[in-house]
Design an enzyme around this catalytic site. Structure first.
Site, PDB file in Angstrom:
ATOM      1  N   GLU A 201     -79.395  21.234 -48.964  1.00 25.51           N
ATOM      2  CA  GLU A 201     -78.246  20.319 -48.925  1.00 25.51           C
ATOM      3  C   GLU A 201     -78.675  18.865 -49.029  1.00 25.51           C
ATOM      4  O   GLU A 201     -78.050  18.063 -49.722  1.00 25.51           O
ATOM      5  CB  GLU A 201     -77.416  20.550 -47.655  1.00 25.51           C
ATOM      6  CG  GLU A 201     -76.623  21.861 -47.654  1.00 25.51           C
ATOM      7  CD  GLU A 201     -77.481  23.089 -47.359  1.00 25.51           C
ATOM      8  OE1 GLU A 201     -78.645  22.919 -46.941  1.00 25.51           O
ATOM      9  OE2 GLU A 201     -76.986  24.217 -47.546  1.00 25.51           O
TER      10      GLU A 201
ATOM     11  N   HIS B  26     -69.953  28.629 -39.800  1.00 25.51           N
ATOM     12  CA  HIS B  26     -69.187  28.521 -41.049  1.00 25.51           C
ATOM     13  C   HIS B  26     -67.822  27.856 -40.852  1.00 25.51           C
ATOM     14  O   HIS B  26     -67.198  27.459 -41.824  1.00 25.51           O
ATOM     15  CB  HIS B  26     -68.945  29.904 -41.669  1.00 25.51           C
ATOM     16  CG  HIS B  26     -70.176  30.566 -42.203  1.00 25.51           C
ATOM     17  ND1 HIS B  26     -71.230  30.918 -41.396  1.00 25.51           N
ATOM     18  CD2 HIS B  26     -70.514  30.940 -43.449  1.00 25.51           C
ATOM     19  CE1 HIS B  26     -72.168  31.496 -42.142  1.00 25.51           C
ATOM     20  NE2 HIS B  26     -71.751  31.516 -43.396  1.00 25.51           N
TER      21      HIS B  26
END
Lengths: 333, 356
Positions: free
Chosen positions: A67, A136
């Site tokens: 990321e 998540h």
């Protein structure tokens, strides 16, 4: 052009996101999509489905699983002429890139006195309520509204998603584009085929009312509307419901004029209470509308706990009962 | 790994050329030019340390000892290429065209100190360690996509190779064949932590192996070794053959910053010894003397012209108009948001009240 000439399609929110990307990829060669599984696979939620086939691997780019690397490289691309759209697979996975956003994407413009700018859109699915594995479902928009130099937007339906994403892709500054997971396929709205804008910084009045202004965004919009309609059947209360859509910069005029009309306010969000965006809404009301208030401002939020495992997520999420109780507290004060 | 990545040298510390093959590549003019650039950087660095002691600039980050690594590499770039420095790389930025006045303004706490002249691509110094490597791969990737042959060169230290962003950048550079030169200055210390505590690896060059990136280990105090290795890496990148990792082994004589005391963690005698042995300027002096090309008149002239350049830049810096408070709010966004605009107005109102 009269409105009858506008061709529309009924789209889910994720289709609205995809339509905006397709339209903008076609219109502007500088736009790229970067992310994990966004290419051949079309994204884990299918947001980029078909775009790899249509625009090729040089513009819809499967990146390594990193990321910080994705956002760091996108800063380099953005400074050097491109307009990257980064897909972070889940907002809960953006943390490794926090440094790139906080120390670079958001301040290169100021550090270089405008020489280097970062027109970058970071898309991130987020939010509680889809029975996803741990982490998540994190709902942490407040981490980013606290970052000077970035704008934070959250559509809650296909129409807003398309218009807001188009605006984000023409904005000269970094934009965090949050996509509430529960809204991805929960409803369809009429969406024009053509290009249109939803301005960053403009909220949407979904329902007008006289007794209280209820501010919310993302997946809590539908929950709030439902809770309010139930309450209006049982009690003689008229609620105004406003989808903020942009969390930074907030829509000062709409928020203050609504509260000045109703004299009461409640804010509903699923993120933890402390440091949440509700506090900025309260400050705004305090600064602009204190003397109009007839009751303390109510907050209905997640807890100051991590977003839990999915077996507990319904306990965590603000319920209809909590939203209704907050409205009643304000009206009965 | 030490065998696989021997330290490559062109000019030995005693001044002789290590291999006859380099002889025709080294002209006296080029040598003098590199010496001039190193001397300019060294005199500026010494001046800045003094300015900090006098309170005329803020905390300063000295690079003395690392001039060959920075100047040899900067000279291998062309205009239009991209440079991504850290806070210790102003010998490189100065050489690549950054103005001395703006460089001094940086140490005076001014945003102007991050702004290069028009047309010269130098990023504001990377502060969080290794984070700038990813911008270097991104910007180089953009050049590749634009179809140019421009490259990016990014500086970082030995400690930076422990950061995730270092590894992510090498991987991105490798996967997308970005025209990037990863230029490591291994000065042996990350503030106080020596290399052997930072990593088990004996070299930094070997870290390129994991990413299939051509890697080389050179004497970072040998300006020609640096210049030639960087030229080779730049050619590789321009030809579309992707990134290179260069480990330039060097030494900083001084502390990490003017706020640091190096004697707390190492014997500073080492620096004194190195000043007499491996120093990058001394090496060129010895080389030029061996070529009978060292002239006292030349060096005196050089020193006085550099000192007057520094004095002029210093005057310009010190007479630069003060920051206006509005600069605090400028360039946060393209157009100020209403929250910032409100804050400006409130701030102004209070200031006006105070001055009335």
């Amino acid at each position: 052009m009269s409105t009858t000439d506008v061709k529309t399609k009924k789209l889910t929110m994720i289709e609205g996101v995809r339509e905006a990307m397709r339209l903008m990829l076609k219109e502007n060669d500088d736009i790229l999509i970067l992310g994990e599984d966004v290419g051949k696979n079309g994204g884990v939620f299918r947001a980029t489905e078909g775009l790899y086939e249509e625009f090729g691997e040089d513009r819809v780019i499967d990146t390594p699983l990193a990321e910080s690397g994705i956002i760091g490289n996108s800063i380099g691309l953005a400074v050097n002429g491109f307009r990257p759209i980064v897909e972070i697979q889940f907002l809960g996975f953006i943390y490794p890139a926090f440094n790139q956003l906080m120390t670079h994407a958001t301040r290169l413009r100021q550090r270089s006195m405008g020489r280097y700018t970062v027109p970058l859109v970071v898309r991130a699915p987020y939010g509680v309520g889809v029975r996803a594995p741990e982490i998540h479902s994190d709902s942490v928009e407040g981490l980013f509204t606290h970052m000077p130099g970035i704008k934070v937007v959250v559509p809650s339906n296909a129409y807003d998603a398309k218009g807001l994403l188009i605006s984000s892709l023409e904005d000269p500054d970094p934009v965090l584009f949050l996509e509430p997971l529960r809204c991805y396929r929960s409803s369809r709205t009429e969406v024009p085929d053509e290009k249109y804008y939803i301005d960053i910084g403009k909220s949407s009045v979904l329902k007008t009312g006289e007794d209280i202004s209820v501010f919310t965004w993302g997946a809590m919009v539908q929950d709030t509307l439902k809770a309010v309609k139930e309450l209006e059947k049982t009690r003689n209360i008229s609620c105004e419901v406003i989808d903020l859509r942009t969390l930074y910069p907030l829509d000062k005029n709409t928020i203050s004029s609504s509260v000045q009309k109703t004299g009461r306010a409640a804010i509903v969000h699923e993120a933890p209470a402390t440091g949440g965006v509700s506090n900025d809404v309260i400050s705004l009301i305090n600064d602009t509308s204190f003397l109009y208030l007839r009751a303390p401002i109510q907050r209905v939020t997640g807890f100051d706990t991590p977003v839990p495992v999915y077996s507990l997520e319904q306990e965590y999420l603000p319920s209809a009962a909590k939203i209704q109780a907050a409205i009643e507290r304000a009206v009965d004060f | 790994m030490l065998d696989q990545f021997p330290i490559q040298q062109v000019i030995h510390q005693d001044g002789h050329i290590t291999d006859e093959k380099y002889k025709e590549k080294i002209s006296i003019d080029k040598t003098k030019d590199l010496y001039y650039k190193m001397l300019r950087a060294r005199l500026l660095d010494k001046k800045c340390v003094n300015l900090q002691r006098q309170g005329r600039i803020g905390t300063y980050v000295p690079y003395e000892g690392q001039e060959a690594a920075q100047i040899g590499s900067a000279c291998a770039l062309d205009e239009g290429d991209w440079m991504f420095p850290t806070y210790r790389d102003h010998a490189a930025t100065l050489t690549f065209g950054f103005s001395m006045r703006n460089l001094l303004l940086n140490w005076r706490g001014r945003y102007e100190g991050n702004v290069p002249p028009e047309g010269i691509h130098i990023f504001p110094p990377g502060i969080p360690i290794a984070s700038q490597l990813l911008h270097a791969t991104g910007a180089a990737w953009a050049e590749k996509k634009h179809g140019t042959d421009r490259v990016s060169l990014v500086y970082f230290g030995d400690g930076a190779t422990s950061e995730g962003d270092f590894h992510e950048a090498l991987n991105f550079g490798s996967v997308f064949d970005t025209p990037t030169i990863f230029f490591n200055q291994n000065n042996g210390y990350a503030i106080s932590v020596p290399m052997e505590k930072q990593m088990k690896s004996k070299t930094i060059a070997q870290k390129g192996l994991g990413y299939n990136i051509p890697s080389v280990r050179i004497d970072g105090n040998d300006v020609f070794a640096v210049y030639f290795a960087t030229q080779e890496a730049v050619e590789r990148a321009r030809a579309g053959n992707g990134p290179t990792l260069i480990e330039a082994v060097t030494w900083r004589y001084g502390a990490h910053t003017t706020a640091d005391d190096a004697s707390m963690y190492r014997d500073q005698k080492e620096s004194e010894i190195r000043r007499q042995t491996t120093d990058p300027l001394l090496r060129i002096e010895r080389f030029l003397k061996a070529q009978s090309a060292w002239e006292e008149a030349w060096i005196n002239e050089l020193e006085s012209s550099i000192m007057s350049e520094i004095e002029t830049a210093l005057e310009e810096m010190e007479s630069y108009p003060d920051h206006e408070f509005a600069h605090l709010f400028d360039h946060v966004y393209d157009q100020p948001t209403w929250t910032i605009q409100d804050q400006v107005n409130e701030h102004l109102a209070i200031k006006r009240r105070q001055t009335q």
